[in-house]
Design a protein around this motif. Structure first.
Motif, PDB file in Angstrom:
ATOM      1  N   PRO A   6       0.798  -1.230   0.000  1.00 55.95           N
ATOM      2  CA  PRO A   6       0.000   0.000   0.000  1.00 55.95           C
ATOM      3  C   PRO A   6       0.833   1.285   0.000  1.00 55.95           C
ATOM      4  N   ASP A   7       2.132   1.180   0.208  1.00 57.58           N
ATOM      5  CA  ASP A   7       2.987   2.369   0.195  1.00 57.58           C
ATOM      6  C   ASP A   7       3.568   2.668  -1.185  1.00 57.58           C
ATOM      7  N   ASN A   8       3.026   2.022  -2.227  1.00 62.74           N
ATOM      8  CA  ASN A   8       3.479   2.358  -3.578  1.00 62.74           C
ATOM      9  C   ASN A   8       3.062   3.796  -3.888  1.00 62.74           C
ATOM     10  N   ILE A   9       3.659   4.384  -4.913  1.00 58.57           N
ATOM     11  CA  ILE A   9       3.427   5.802  -5.196  1.00 58.57           C
ATOM     12  C   ILE A   9       1.960   6.107  -5.507  1.00 58.57           C
ATOM     13  N   PHE A  10       1.241   5.196  -6.177  1.00 60.10           N
ATOM     14  CA  PHE A  10      -0.171   5.461  -6.458  1.00 60.10           C
ATOM     15  C   PHE A  10      -1.016   5.326  -5.205  1.00 60.10           C
ATOM     16  N   GLY A  11      -0.627   4.438  -4.297  1.00 57.67           N
ATOM     17  CA  GLY A  11      -1.305   4.370  -3.002  1.00 57.67           C
ATOM     18  C   GLY A  11      -1.170   5.697  -2.269  1.00 57.67           C
ATOM     19  N   LYS A  12       0.006   6.291  -2.347  1.00 53.13           N
ATOM     20  CA  LYS A  12       0.243   7.590  -1.709  1.00 53.13           C
ATOM     21  C   LYS A  12      -0.556   8.702  -2.384  1.00 53.13           C
ATOM     22  N   VAL A  13      -0.669   8.650  -3.719  1.00 47.59           N
ATOM     23  CA  VAL A  13      -1.482   9.630  -4.438  1.00 47.59           C
ATOM     24  C   VAL A  13      -2.940   9.487  -4.009  1.00 47.59           C
ATOM     25  N   LEU A  14      -3.435   8.259  -3.952  1.00 46.25           N
ATOM     26  CA  LEU A  14      -4.832   8.019  -3.576  1.00 46.25           C
ATOM     27  C   LEU A  14      -5.143   8.522  -2.164  1.00 46.25           C
ATOM     28  N   ARG A  15      -4.153   8.466  -1.278  1.00 43.47           N
ATOM     29  CA  ARG A  15      -4.340   8.953   0.103  1.00 43.47           C
ATOM     30  C   ARG A  15      -4.074  10.453   0.233  1.00 43.47           C
ATOM     31  N   GLU A  17      -1.177  11.953  -0.176  1.00 42.09           N
ATOM     32  CA  GLU A  17       0.166  12.198   0.364  1.00 42.09           C
ATOM     33  C   GLU A  17       1.115  12.760  -0.683  1.00 42.09           C
ATOM     34  N   ILE A  18       0.795  12.567  -1.951  1.00 41.66           N
ATOM     35  CA  ILE A  18       1.603  13.055  -3.064  1.00 41.66           C
ATOM     36  C   ILE A  18       0.657  13.786  -4.021  1.00 41.66           C
ATOM     37  N   PRO A  19       1.028  14.976  -4.492  1.00 47.48           N
ATOM     38  CA  PRO A  19       0.143  15.707  -5.409  1.00 47.48           C
ATOM     39  C   PRO A  19       0.081  15.045  -6.786  1.00 47.48           C
ATOM     40  N   ALA A  20      -0.996  15.322  -7.489  1.00 48.21           N
ATOM     41  CA  ALA A  20      -1.187  14.779  -8.835  1.00 48.21           C
ATOM     42  C   ALA A  20      -2.018  15.760  -9.646  1.00 48.21           C
ATOM     43  N   HIS A  21      -1.918  15.657 -10.958  1.00 46.46           N
ATOM     44  CA  HIS A  21      -2.752  16.448 -11.857  1.00 46.46           C
ATOM     45  C   HIS A  21      -4.026  15.646 -12.099  1.00 46.46           C
ATOM     46  N   LYS A  22      -4.979  15.813 -11.173  1.00 46.54           N
ATOM     47  CA  LYS A  22      -6.210  15.033 -11.195  1.00 46.54           C
ATOM     48  C   LYS A  22      -7.121  15.486 -12.324  1.00 46.54           C
ATOM     49  N   VAL A  23      -7.705  14.496 -13.000  1.00 45.68           N
ATOM     50  CA  VAL A  23      -8.689  14.733 -14.043  1.00 45.68           C
ATOM     51  C   VAL A  23     -10.074  14.352 -13.534  1.00 45.68           C
ATOM     52  N   ALA A  95       7.441  -6.980 -17.786  1.00 41.85           N
ATOM     53  CA  ALA A  95       6.481  -6.536 -18.801  1.00 41.85           C
ATOM     54  C   ALA A  95       6.406  -5.019 -18.895  1.00 41.85           C
ATOM     55  N   GLY A  96       7.137  -4.302 -18.043  1.00 45.07           N
ATOM     56  CA  GLY A  96       7.158  -2.846 -18.095  1.00 45.07           C
ATOM     57  C   GLY A  96       6.469  -2.155 -16.942  1.00 45.07           C
ATOM     58  N   GLN A  97       5.876  -2.907 -16.004  1.00 43.70           N
ATOM     59  CA  GLN A  97       5.208  -2.267 -14.869  1.00 43.70           C
ATOM     60  C   GLN A  97       6.256  -1.664 -13.942  1.00 43.70           C
ATOM     61  N   SER A  98       6.065  -0.377 -13.600  1.00 46.28           N
ATOM     62  CA  SER A  98       7.014   0.299 -12.706  1.00 46.28           C
ATOM     63  C   SER A  98       6.355   0.757 -11.409  1.00 46.28           C
TER      64      SER A  98
END
Length: 139
Positions: A6-15, A17-23, A95-98
């Motif tokens: 759950p501490d992956n970067i998208f988990g942090k965005v969802l919580r 904790e990290i800013p994002a350009h939300k659509v 397979a390219g997942q980062s």
């Protein structure tokens, strides 16, 4: 395959904790601009249910997410007028997942403009914000 972290970067965005350009965001998905886009308007659709990728996702999560992927791809088409759209999803590092949280890439394709490499070339935040506003308005 490793367990979901759950501490992956998208988990942090969802919580938040990290800013994002939300659509777009609701109880099911979060959609944001990819900060390392392969083309102008490259969007990520992230189901909020925790899973590492397609291989361990609950089938209900997948069936709930796909109408959003379609809706957001249509918004990208309307807002940015690409000549085509790729929808991509990677499973595991070879397979390219980062980022190891299930997500779908909506990648606009423009005739005569090569697609960039996955995960390279940080985009300008001003351009990302403008693209996010245009796509959100097209929803």
């Amino acid at each position: 395959m490793s367990a979901y972290d759950p501490d992956n970067i998208f988990g942090k965005v969802l919580r938040g904790e990290i800013p994002a350009h939300k659509v777009f965001e609701d109880d099911t998905v979060f959609a944001m601009m990819d900060i390392f886009p392969q083309s102008k308007g490259h969007l990520l659709v992230i189901p909020k249910a925790p899973s590492r990728n397609l291989l361990d996702a609950d089938p209900a999560t997948l069936s709930e997410a796909m109408p959003y992927v379609q809706r957001l791809a249509r918004a990208v088409q309307k807002a940015l007028r690409p000549d085509g759209i790729r929808v991509v999803q990677f499973n595991e590092a070879p397979a390219g997942q980062s980022v190891f949280h299930l997500h779908f890439h909506i990648i606009p394709v423009y005739e005569g403009v090569p697609i960039g490499r996955h995960g390279e070339g940080r985009a300008d935040d001003g351009e990302l914000a403008e693209e996010a506003r245009a796509i959100a308005a097209a929803l």
